[in-house]
Write a protein that holds these residues in place. Structure first.
Motif, mmCIF file in Angstrom:
data_model
loop_
_atom_site.group_PDB
_atom_site.id
_atom_site.type_symbol
_atom_site.label_atom_id
_atom_site.label_comp_id
_atom_site.label_asym_id
_atom_site.label_seq_id
_atom_site.Cartn_x
_atom_site.Cartn_y
_atom_site.Cartn_z
ATOM 1 N N TYR A 1 0.735 -1.617 0.053
ATOM 2 C CA TYR A 1 -0.348 0.096 -0.021
ATOM 3 C C TYR A 1 0.892 0.985 -0.369
ATOM 4 O O TYR A 1 0.157 2.035 -0.485
ATOM 5 N N TYR B 1 0.999 1.315 -4.075
ATOM 6 C CA TYR B 1 -0.353 2.007 -4.736
ATOM 7 C C TYR B 1 0.086 3.591 -4.787
ATOM 8 O O TYR B 1 -0.460 4.107 -5.696
ATOM 9 N N LYS B 2 1.813 4.282 -3.709
ATOM 10 C CA LYS B 2 1.617 5.417 -4.466
ATOM 11 C C LYS B 2 1.904 5.224 -5.499
ATOM 12 O O LYS B 2 2.061 6.097 -6.634
ATOM 13 N N LYS C 1 -6.960 -3.291 -4.239
ATOM 14 C CA LYS C 1 -7.459 -3.560 -3.318
ATOM 15 C C LYS C 1 -7.776 -4.897 -2.914
ATOM 16 O O LYS C 1 -7.651 -5.303 -1.560
ATOM 17 N N TYR D 1 7.087 10.613 -0.169
ATOM 18 C CA TYR D 1 5.839 11.652 0.175
ATOM 19 C C TYR D 1 6.021 13.097 0.759
ATOM 20 O O TYR D 1 5.599 13.569 1.421
ATOM 21 N N GLN E 1 -1.198 18.047 -0.202
ATOM 22 C CA GLN E 1 -1.849 17.660 -1.515
ATOM 23 C C GLN E 1 -3.485 16.587 -1.277
ATOM 24 O O GLN E 1 -3.396 15.882 -0.152
ATOM 25 N N PHE E 2 -4.064 16.728 -1.521
ATOM 26 C CA PHE E 2 -5.498 15.803 -2.388
ATOM 27 C C PHE E 2 -5.619 15.825 -3.149
ATOM 28 O O PHE E 2 -5.902 16.058 -4.994
ATOM 29 N N TRP E 3 -5.903 14.471 -2.784
ATOM 30 C CA TRP E 3 -6.498 13.190 -4.323
ATOM 31 C C TRP E 3 -8.296 13.206 -4.657
ATOM 32 O O TRP E 3 -8.192 13.284 -3.862
ATOM 33 N N LEU E 4 -8.559 13.620 -5.980
ATOM 34 C CA LEU E 4 -9.648 12.814 -5.658
ATOM 35 C C LEU E 4 -9.938 12.250 -6.920
ATOM 36 O O LEU E 4 -9.130 11.876 -8.072
ATOM 37 N N VAL F 1 -8.212 13.365 10.160
ATOM 38 C CA VAL F 1 -7.725 12.841 8.987
ATOM 39 C C VAL F 1 -6.036 12.563 9.709
ATOM 40 O O VAL F 1 -5.985 11.402 9.780
ATOM 41 N N PHE G 1 -9.171 -1.846 6.279
ATOM 42 C CA PHE G 1 -8.829 -0.663 5.552
ATOM 43 C C PHE G 1 -9.580 -0.784 4.221
ATOM 44 O O PHE G 1 -9.325 0.675 3.972
ATOM 45 N N THR G 2 -9.282 -1.284 3.462
ATOM 46 C CA THR G 2 -9.583 -1.252 1.687
ATOM 47 C C THR G 2 -10.918 -0.572 1.629
ATOM 48 O O THR G 2 -11.679 0.283 1.104
ATOM 49 N N ALA H 1 -10.999 2.712 4.595
ATOM 50 C CA ALA H 1 -10.460 4.103 4.617
ATOM 51 C C ALA H 1 -8.833 4.208 3.607
ATOM 52 O O ALA H 1 -8.018 5.095 3.701
ATOM 53 N N TRP H 2 -8.832 3.475 2.583
ATOM 54 C CA TRP H 2 -8.038 3.259 1.561
ATOM 55 C C TRP H 2 -7.850 4.375 1.094
ATOM 56 O O TRP H 2 -8.506 5.443 0.684
ATOM 57 N N GLY H 3 -6.836 4.953 0.892
ATOM 58 C CA GLY H 3 -6.699 6.388 0.280
ATOM 59 C C GLY H 3 -5.897 6.946 1.332
ATOM 60 O O GLY H 3 -5.485 7.496 0.585
ATOM 61 N N LEU H 4 -5.616 6.647 2.541
ATOM 62 C CA LEU H 4 -5.136 7.398 3.829
ATOM 63 C C LEU H 4 -3.896 7.440 3.283
ATOM 64 O O LEU H 4 -3.054 6.731 3.190
ATOM 65 N N GLY H 5 -3.702 9.549 3.695
ATOM 66 C CA GLY H 5 -1.973 9.457 3.562
ATOM 67 C C GLY H 5 -1.788 9.296 2.332
ATOM 68 O O GLY H 5 -0.450 9.938 1.855
ATOM 69 N N ILE H 6 -2.461 9.320 0.842
ATOM 70 C CA ILE H 6 -1.908 8.864 -0.124
ATOM 71 C C ILE H 6 -2.595 10.060 -0.936
ATOM 72 O O ILE H 6 -2.739 10.467 -1.773
ATOM 73 N N GLU H 7 -3.871 9.468 -1.044
ATOM 74 C CA GLU H 7 -4.892 10.303 -1.897
ATOM 75 C C GLU H 7 -6.354 11.044 -0.252
ATOM 76 O O GLU H 7 -6.907 9.989 -0.299
ATOM 77 N N GLU H 8 -5.640 12.522 -0.713
ATOM 78 C CA GLU H 8 -6.562 12.741 0.143
ATOM 79 C C GLU H 8 -7.728 14.000 -0.153
ATOM 80 O O GLU H 8 -7.061 14.989 -0.990
ATOM 81 N N VAL H 9 -9.208 13.685 -0.115
ATOM 82 C CA VAL H 9 -9.619 14.977 -0.120
ATOM 83 C C VAL H 9 -9.470 16.349 0.645
ATOM 84 O O VAL H 9 -10.189 15.762 1.937
ATOM 85 N N SER H 10 -9.855 16.936 0.620
ATOM 86 C CA SER H 10 -9.268 18.351 1.100
ATOM 87 C C SER H 10 -11.145 18.686 1.881
ATOM 88 O O SER H 10 -11.912 18.077 1.747
#
Lengths: 572, 73
Positions: free
Chosen positions: A93, A97-98, A271, A414, A530-533, B3, B57-58, B61-70
């Protein structure tokens, strides 16, 4: 003699199946580098799990693991379980994943390419590739050596070492050159399924033959060194943790595993694979390593290659079954080697040759990839004929060597404050330390009562006091103006572009993009978050939003599909 | 700060999963249960738990620390 014919027949049968798979894959393969090396990032859950697993551990599961359990006790189950089931899962992960997101957005095929682009440095790209090849080459050599000696033993010397190793090398060159990653991944999947069935059949068969699982385990009570007691002998807490940590981190930087971080078809695939790691680990390692331990209690002696599983099976299961498992183990060796060849070739052609040569076409690069496989395999075969002690030592310590790369890569992924100078220091410094710990007697191989140099060395952070703070992942022309040859980096230097790559625009708060809807960014300027959507659960689109609100997804209907197409137009 | 608390929680969970995959508290035990050393059974159970936590987790909380929505949008 009949057994030998059967074993050779099974090996040849496997080769033919692999070749057939390679030909089918060849017919589906586009002649582009991304398709050749990454199957155009289209692998689904089952193929991804099995190709990663078989690539990494197949030969080891059959031979190395049971041998260690035989010699030192079944605690090896814990070491490998902690390593592969838990730590590697978390790294799958955190790193994987990153890397998948970043690789997908920017079209990266190799680790060196990703880091070189991130820091705008061809030198760093080449350095990472050369360091990786330094550790990979002898490791491939060891696989060929293993295959050669196994064939020699299998045929009682009728097939000499050089013929066996050479024949398998030629065969691998043929089918890897033909099929690329798609064929390799498919044969790995067959291999993985075969392994699971074979190891459980062997476990139950041997247990049945000696009066049950409990009776088999109880035989260990009479063995010196108390192998049933947790710990003792080889297994100190420091050893268990050092080994699990260094292998887990090393594994992630092995080219053939690291490249598999890039190949998932979608987020949903990654996932689904995550919870499968601990389960697969249990299913394979518990029976495989208990068999090795039982062999000790049952008084089975190792064979001429010092492997314990083949003589155990020959004693307690029918000859045809033992032949099947032994032949399968050889095939497993090949399934590891072919992936290494392919990845080694991609590191060489993309990161060492291409950036420093005249910009070749994409088609030509795929061709070069095939030539690279042939050259790499031939050189390692020649080396395996001479078996120089230094190379063997490098191959045996490769996991630790690769582990040294993992921390710089983690930090680069990171921390936006990572600098190019810091990366050089992190990569070269830790490598120098680790190589010294292997070859220079004055540099100890373990510290503070048993912590290995592989773990100690990897603690160097790539945060040197570099003058430049490269903060963005990369900077490319705005959407609609795809890069054709070279890409400007943040400081005006250039890094090689990819003709085929789908480069999307990356923006900064100071430079609003011409088309905000197509923005995909990977890292932000210093201080920025950074924020991902992401579009839905099973999407292919990476979208980033900054808290400053400069680069925003404006939510227009239809844009997601558009952006998705531009991320992965070659999706099959 | 929701978060970061979530991130901290999952990080601790990951560390605990790693830390207890080996049953250090029964170091030296040679008890055998149902045909296998008792510490193998602990490991089997712990890795099953790990798979469940990974699955959770999947889902959660998947995406935590990597893809974050503001939080602002």
């Amino acid at each position: 003699m009949a057994e030998t014919a059967l074993q050779v027949g099974i090996v040849v049968g496997y080769l033919l199946v692999a070749l057939a798979v390679g030909i089918v894959a060849y017919r589906l393969t586009e002649r582009t580098a991304e398709d050749y090396y990454l199957a155009s990032r289209t692998l689904g859950t089952v193929v991804l799990v099995f190709t990663t697993f078989a690539t990494l551990l197949s030969a080891f599961t059959f031979f190395g693991g049971p041998n260690i359990s035989y010699a030192a006790g079944p605690e090896w189950i814990l070491v490998m379980g902690l390593m592969d089931g838990v730590i590697f899962g978390v790294l799958w992960y955190v790193l994987g994943y990153k890397q998948w997101l970043v690789g997908r957005a920017n079209g990266y095929v190799t680790l060196g390419e990703m880091l070189g682009d991130r820091f705008g440095s061809r030198g760093l790209r080449g350095t990472v590739a050369v360091v990786s090849l330094f550790w990979l080459f002898p490791y491939v050599m060891l696989q060929q050596q293993g295959a050669g000696t196994a064939l020699e033993a299998l045929t009682d010397g009728a097939v000499p070492y050089w013929v066996g190793a050479g024949g398998i090398t030629v065969f691998m060159i043929l089918y890897v050159t033909l099929s690329g990653l798609r064929g390799v991944a498919w044969t790995d999947t067959l291999q993985g399924a075969f392994m699971l069935v074979a190891i459980w059949a062997a476990f139950l068969w041997v247990a049945g033959a000696v009066g049950g699982v409990g009776a088999a385990t109880e035989t260990l009570r009479s063995v010196d060194g108390a192998p049933l007691a947790l710990g003792g002998g080889l297994y100190s807490p420091e050893y268990v943790i050092s080994t699990a940590v260094s292998i887990a981190f090393g594994v992630t930087m092995f080219p053939q595993v690291n490249q598999r971080f890039f190949v998932a078809r979608s987020k949903a695939v990654i996932k689904r694979t995550l919870p499968l790691w601990p389960v697969l680990v249990l299913l394979l390692f518990v029976p495989a390593f208990m068999l090795g331990a039982w062999a000790r209690g049952l008084g089975v002696a190792t064979d001429v290659n010092e492997n314990v599983l083949p003589p155990l099976l020959l004693e307690y299961t029918p000859a045809w079954f033992a032949a099947l498992v032994v032949a399968g183990a050889m095939a497993a060796m090949m399934s590891s080697s072919d992936s290494m060849l392919l990845s080694g070739s991609s590191y060489f052609t993309r990161d060492v040759y291409r950036p420093f040569a005249a910009d070749p076409s994409d088609r030509r690069e795929a061709l070069l990839g095939g030539v690279g496989v042939a050259v790499f395999a031939t050189l390692s075969f020649v080396a395996s004929l001479f078996r120089p002690a230094t190379l063997i030592e490098v191959g045996n310590t490769a996991f630790g060597g690769f582990a040294q790369l993992s921390l710089p890569v983690l930090v680069a992924l990171y921390w936006s404050g990572t600098t190019r100078t810091g990366m050089y220091a992190g990569v070269l410094g830790s490598q120098a330390f680790y190589v010294a710990s292997v070859f220079v007697p004055a540099v100890p191989a373990s510290y503070l009562g048993g912590w290995s140099a592989a773990v100690v060395g990897s603690q160097r952070l790539p945060c040197g006091r570099g003058r430049r703070r490269l903060s963005r992942w990369s900077r490319v022309p705005p959407a609609g103006r795809r890069s054709d040859s070279r890409v400007e980096n943040t400081h005006g230097g250039t890094v090689p572009g990819r003709n085929h790559a789908r480069r999307l625009s990356v923006t900064t708060p100071r430079e609003p993009p011409p088309d905000p809807s197509a923005v995909v960014a990977v890292a932000l300027p210093e201080g920025g978050r950074q924020f991902w959507l992401l579009d839905g659960d099973d999407d292919h689109v990476v979208r980033q939003r900054e808290h400053s609100g400069v680069a925003r997804d404006d939510g227009r209907p239809g844009q997601h599909g558009d952006a998705g197409d531009s991320v992965s137009p070659t999706r099959l | 700060m929701g978060v970061s608390k979530t991130l901290l929680g999952w990080t601790v969970a990951a560390l605990v999963l790693m830390a207890l995959a080996v049953p250090w508290f029964i170091w030296g035990s040679d008890a055998v249960v149902a045909g296998l050393p008792v510490w193998v059974w602990w490991h089997v159970g712990w890795l099953c738990l790990t798979a469940l936590v990974f699955r959770l987790f999947t889902v959660r909380a998947w995406g935590l620390g990597i893809e974050e929505v503001s939080g602002d949008g």
